[in-house]
Design a protein around this motif. Sequence first.
Motif, PDB file in Angstrom:
ATOM      1  N   GLY A 258       3.906 -72.027  47.520  1.00 53.09           N
ATOM      2  CA  GLY A 258       4.616 -72.000  46.255  1.00 53.09           C
ATOM      3  C   GLY A 258       5.983 -72.646  46.387  1.00 53.09           C
ATOM      4  O   GLY A 258       6.358 -73.166  47.449  1.00 53.09           O
ATOM      5  N   PRO A 259       6.790 -72.598  45.321  1.00 50.62           N
ATOM      6  CA  PRO A 259       8.135 -73.204  45.345  1.00 50.62           C
ATOM      7  C   PRO A 259       9.043 -72.633  46.431  1.00 50.62           C
ATOM      8  O   PRO A 259       9.933 -73.321  46.922  1.00 50.62           O
ATOM      9  CB  PRO A 259       8.682 -72.899  43.944  1.00 50.62           C
ATOM     10  CG  PRO A 259       7.464 -72.674  43.101  1.00 50.62           C
ATOM     11  CD  PRO A 259       6.457 -72.050  43.999  1.00 50.62           C
ATOM     12  N   ASP A 260       8.800 -71.370  46.811  1.00 51.11           N
ATOM     13  CA  ASP A 260       9.643 -70.750  47.832  1.00 51.11           C
ATOM     14  C   ASP A 260       9.170 -71.046  49.244  1.00 51.11           C
ATOM     15  O   ASP A 260       9.744 -70.562  50.222  1.00 51.11           O
ATOM     16  CB  ASP A 260       9.709 -69.240  47.617  1.00 51.11           C
ATOM     17  CG  ASP A 260       8.336 -68.570  47.685  1.00 51.11           C
ATOM     18  OD1 ASP A 260       7.314 -69.308  47.770  1.00 51.11           O
ATOM     19  OD2 ASP A 260       8.276 -67.325  47.636  1.00 51.11           O
ATOM     20  N   GLY A 261       8.084 -71.821  49.373  1.00 50.02           N
ATOM     21  CA  GLY A 261       7.569 -72.162  50.685  1.00 50.02           C
ATOM     22  C   GLY A 261       6.566 -71.169  51.233  1.00 50.02           C
ATOM     23  O   GLY A 261       5.915 -71.432  52.247  1.00 50.02           O
TER      24      GLY A 261
ATOM     25  N   ASN B 120       0.811 -69.464  48.441  1.00 52.27           N
ATOM     26  CA  ASN B 120       0.672 -69.101  47.035  1.00 52.27           C
ATOM     27  C   ASN B 120      -0.781 -69.008  46.585  1.00 52.27           C
ATOM     28  O   ASN B 120      -1.167 -68.079  45.898  1.00 52.27           O
ATOM     29  CB  ASN B 120       1.417 -70.098  46.164  1.00 52.27           C
ATOM     30  CG  ASN B 120       1.345 -69.779  44.692  1.00 52.27           C
ATOM     31  OD1 ASN B 120       0.497 -70.295  43.959  1.00 52.27           O
ATOM     32  ND2 ASN B 120       2.231 -68.892  44.243  1.00 52.27           N
TER      33      ASN B 120
ATOM     34  N   SER C 158      -0.097 -76.596  55.704  1.00 49.15           N
ATOM     35  CA  SER C 158      -0.840 -76.714  54.451  1.00 49.15           C
ATOM     36  C   SER C 158      -1.995 -77.694  54.538  1.00 49.15           C
ATOM     37  O   SER C 158      -2.984 -77.548  53.820  1.00 49.15           O
ATOM     38  CB  SER C 158       0.109 -77.123  53.316  1.00 49.15           C
ATOM     39  OG  SER C 158       0.740 -78.360  53.620  1.00 49.15           O
TER      40      SER C 158
END
Length: 417
Positions: free
Chosen positions: A79-82, A85, A129
Amino acid sequence: MTIVVTKSSPVAVTGPEKLGTARRGIINLSSFDKCLAPIPVSLLLIFDQPIDDPVETIKKALSQALVLYYPMAGRLVAGPDGAPNHISCSGEGVSFVGALASCVLDQFTTWPLLAGQLAPRYPAEYCRSDDAMLLMQVTEFACGGFVVGVTWNHVMADAAGMAQFLQAVGELARGMPAPSVVPVRSQVLPCLPPKMVAAARSRIRVGTEEMTSLDVTVSWSLIAHIRAECGGTVFDAVAAVLWQCRTRAVIFEPDTPVPLVFASNMRGLVGAKRGYYRNCIMRQPVMAMSGTVACGDVKELVKLIRLAKEKTPGLLTNGGGGDMLQPTTPPPRYNTLVVTSLRNLGFDEVDFGRGHPARVMPPLGKVVRTATNPCVLCPPCMAKDGINVMSFCVKPEHADGFLRELAAMHMHMHARL
């Protein structure tokens, strides 16, 4: 004698396109998944009975299993926070390696350092990822026996889920038209409090230390003696023995916190459906001081473990127990012992055609780098005189002391009988 393990280049195994496995879309992570960092978990399943062409047989069955377990062929997306997600069901595949060992399994048992060559590894300490969610290696030995090594991203599944998946691959390898257990890949589970999730993830991995790999056995006679005095399960007795022996060997100051941590399977408490193979575990701490653990009676440690288990339902609520009970500033990493069990999860029931594994174990190595100081209780395949434990819980300078304490506890028990 030089033993060589010759490996093929990794290939991506996907499900057959015609069977509709190229599923697209995403699968959101549950709060149980998010409690875990994307760390690799490795296991070896050792089979001493040959099957016909184990590499190709298992590779084909793996492809068939991905029809139903298609998220395993996807990739983890942050996600945006790393933080992890969701899983993208991209169909990119599972990394698979075939290998040949230039010895028989009996010879191999005298070369434990080679075990690290039988489990595939991720390039980095964490799973990235673009890494496959699952790595698999099948190594055939000169005697016809073979070893299946698996390494997976813990965010995808816990040990119970991986055992279920490997059983499915085995059933397909034996010619069954479909796995006997229908996998459940997505289910609405209770949402854990965000602070609890963040705290759990922060404690998963904060640096690593060099630990000695030890293959030990806690005898049935010692386990039976402890249980006769104070009840409890086999796990309770073995965990108490390991906790006390390790604490004595390391020689902490008496007022030093030395927590014991184990994983609690939450499937029954949260109403997970049969076949749910993703993460459904939580860390359960048992808090005690070094003096209590080292100098007390082992049956009192069993009572502490049983008391912690009674509080397991409280793990689901904020402030109800578990990680939230740990101090705001946790003790140094080496103070904590993590005991986990592979027993009763189904690994010893995996069968690719000629019977169950002779042994299930993490990869050996003289010294390993780890952040969790684990002792792993292995399924009762070979160690019929007791519970086989793979220990990675002490630094090299404390290994001899740990072994002496284990031996002394067994001798003390026999002297009392």
